[in-house]
Enzyme design. Structure first.
Site, PDB file in Angstrom:
ATOM      1  N   ARG A 114       0.867  -1.304   0.066  1.00 22.59           N
ATOM      2  CA  ARG A 114      -0.009  -0.053  -0.042  1.00 22.59           C
ATOM      3  C   ARG A 114       0.878   1.343  -0.016  1.00 22.59           C
ATOM      4  O   ARG A 114       0.511   2.095  -0.780  1.00 22.59           O
ATOM      5  CB  ARG A 114      -0.908  -0.141   1.102  1.00 22.59           C
ATOM      6  CG  ARG A 114      -1.845   1.131   1.314  1.00 22.59           C
ATOM      7  CD  ARG A 114      -2.158   1.737   0.118  1.00 22.59           C
ATOM      8  NE  ARG A 114      -3.212   0.763  -0.614  1.00 22.59           N
ATOM      9  CZ  ARG A 114      -3.446   1.105  -2.041  1.00 22.59           C
ATOM     10  NH1 ARG A 114      -2.818   1.992  -2.759  1.00 22.59           N
ATOM     11  NH2 ARG A 114      -4.048  -0.035  -2.730  1.00 22.59           N
ATOM     12  N   LYS A 165       1.703  25.257  -4.572  1.00 24.96           N
ATOM     13  CA  LYS A 165       0.486  24.319  -3.906  1.00 24.96           C
ATOM     14  C   LYS A 165       0.562  23.037  -4.079  1.00 24.96           C
ATOM     15  O   LYS A 165       0.076  22.319  -4.720  1.00 24.96           O
ATOM     16  CB  LYS A 165      -0.780  24.813  -4.590  1.00 24.96           C
ATOM     17  CG  LYS A 165      -1.034  26.367  -4.721  1.00 24.96           C
ATOM     18  CD  LYS A 165      -2.022  26.511  -5.471  1.00 24.96           C
ATOM     19  CE  LYS A 165      -2.368  28.153  -5.759  1.00 24.96           C
ATOM     20  NZ  LYS A 165      -3.532  28.610  -6.354  1.00 24.96           N
ATOM     21  N   LYS A 171       4.204  40.215  -4.916  1.00 22.76           N
ATOM     22  CA  LYS A 171       2.611  40.224  -5.397  1.00 22.76           C
ATOM     23  C   LYS A 171       2.195  41.705  -4.821  1.00 22.76           C
ATOM     24  O   LYS A 171       2.785  42.438  -4.401  1.00 22.76           O
ATOM     25  CB  LYS A 171       2.135  39.123  -4.704  1.00 22.76           C
ATOM     26  CG  LYS A 171       2.699  37.708  -5.207  1.00 22.76           C
ATOM     27  CD  LYS A 171       1.749  36.576  -4.304  1.00 22.76           C
ATOM     28  CE  LYS A 171       2.190  35.225  -5.526  1.00 22.76           C
ATOM     29  NZ  LYS A 171       1.480  34.133  -4.886  1.00 22.76           N
ATOM     30  N   GLU A 186       4.513  40.652  -9.957  1.00 24.22           N
ATOM     31  CA  GLU A 186       2.912  40.309 -10.177  1.00 24.22           C
ATOM     32  C   GLU A 186       2.379  41.359 -10.834  1.00 24.22           C
ATOM     33  O   GLU A 186       2.291  42.467 -10.177  1.00 24.22           O
ATOM     34  CB  GLU A 186       2.341  39.653  -9.028  1.00 24.22           C
ATOM     35  CG  GLU A 186       0.584  39.491  -9.434  1.00 24.22           C
ATOM     36  CD  GLU A 186      -0.049  39.103  -8.201  1.00 24.22           C
ATOM     37  OE1 GLU A 186      -0.037  37.914  -7.859  1.00 24.22           O
ATOM     38  OE2 GLU A 186      -0.582  39.769  -7.485  1.00 24.22           O
ATOM     39  N   ASP A 190      -1.679  38.149 -13.620  1.00 22.59           N
ATOM     40  CA  ASP A 190      -2.499  37.631 -12.907  1.00 22.59           C
ATOM     41  C   ASP A 190      -4.002  37.742 -13.277  1.00 22.59           C
ATOM     42  O   ASP A 190      -4.540  39.016 -13.425  1.00 22.59           O
ATOM     43  CB  ASP A 190      -2.536  38.006 -11.404  1.00 22.59           C
ATOM     44  CG  ASP A 190      -3.220  37.590 -10.191  1.00 22.59           C
ATOM     45  OD1 ASP A 190      -3.174  36.195 -10.521  1.00 22.59           O
ATOM     46  OD2 ASP A 190      -3.886  38.163  -9.626  1.00 22.59           O
TER      47      ASP A 190
END
Length: 280
Positions: A93, A128, A160, A192, A214
């Site tokens: 597993r 992320k 940013k 950004e 963005d």
């Protein structure tokens, strides 16, 4: 780091012992098993899966049949394992968890990469990622034909809107860029922009390596490419609203990169299993 993850994963799964194998599988029984793909995809994590089997039992014979980054179809055999049946079942597993997860990331990345292959755009991952899995998931993106964005906060300055609001104007931004380049020449700088007027200002700054566009519309992306003009030292990255349905149109605007958070936070696992084929 991979070894630490393997140890943690095995510890949480095995705990005080694999009671099923201990009581229902004869101690001296040996077996041959194959790790097999059950759907089309791109594999990643094969070497990691091998390491899991050997961590459980160094006496297992583990043979890699398909290398990471390979495109495979249903029925493809990735790994052959021979040895104590208990050991194979105990490792199964955890080995599959790594392999399914990472192959899912590689497979999703390959889908995006194939869609934009006719353009200049390259598919990027993001930060992320699953905590602790970043290096593994970013390698899976590479196995799928994608490109890694920064690994963390340390290898690229990514400024940013909140950073810009705190900075105090375009002159202060330029001064900060110069200081970064002086102190850390290896660190790239990305700014950004969510408005075209910011793009116009940012391309004139010295030391800017990337501009992140963005959540801009297709028309805004095209105009940003025109604004950049021949200043190809500044590369343009599109971000926001990217999925399999939109990525082609975004790529065709002429941007250099498209970042896709879904590669690492939403890719479904690839269906991979382990099958016994013989033993004593």
């Amino acid at each position: 780091m991979s070894q630490e993850l393997i140890m943690m994963a095995l510890e949480e799964d095995i705990g005080e012992g694999d009671v099923t194998s201990q009581y229902f599988v004869p101690e001296n029984k040996t077996a041959i098993a194959f790790v097999t793909v059950r759907e089309e995809g791109v594999v990643s994590g094969v070497k990691l899966a091998k390491a899991v089997f050997l961590e459980v039992d160094p006496n297992l014979e583990v043979q890699i049949l398909v290398e990471d980054g390979s495109k495979v179809g249903p029925g493809a055999m990735l790994i052959r394992v021979e040895g104590k049946a208990r050991s194979i079942l105990t490792a199964e597993r955890t080995a599959l968890n790594f392999l399914q997860r990472l192959s899912g990331v590689a497979t999703m990345t390959a889908r995006y990469v194939n869609l934009v292959r006719h353009t200049r755009a390259r598919i990027l991952d993001t930060r992320k990622t699953t905590p602790g899995y970043r290096a593994l998931e970013k390698q899976a993106v590479l196995d799928g034909g994608g490109t890694n964005h920064r690994m963390g906060l340390y290898d690229r300055a990514m400024v940013k809107d909140n950073h810009l609001a705190a900075e105090g104007g375009i002159e202060a931004v330029q001064k900060a860029i110069q200081q970064v380049k002086a102190d850390k020449p290896h660190v790239e700088v990305e700014l950004e922009a969510d408005r075209l007027e910011q793009v116009r200002a940012f391309v004139e700054l010295e030391g800017v390596d990337y501009i992140l566009l963005d959540n801009m519309s297709l028309e805004e992306l095209k105009e940003a490419v025109e604004i950049r003009g021949d200043k190809h030292r500044v590369r343009l990255e599109a971000s926001g609203g990217v999925n399999l349905s939109t990525v082609v149109e975004i790529a065709e605007t002429g941007v250099d990169f498209i970042s896709v958070g879904a590669l690492t936070h939403s890719s479904p696992s690839l269906d991979i299993g382990l099958d016994f084929v013989g033993g004593k």
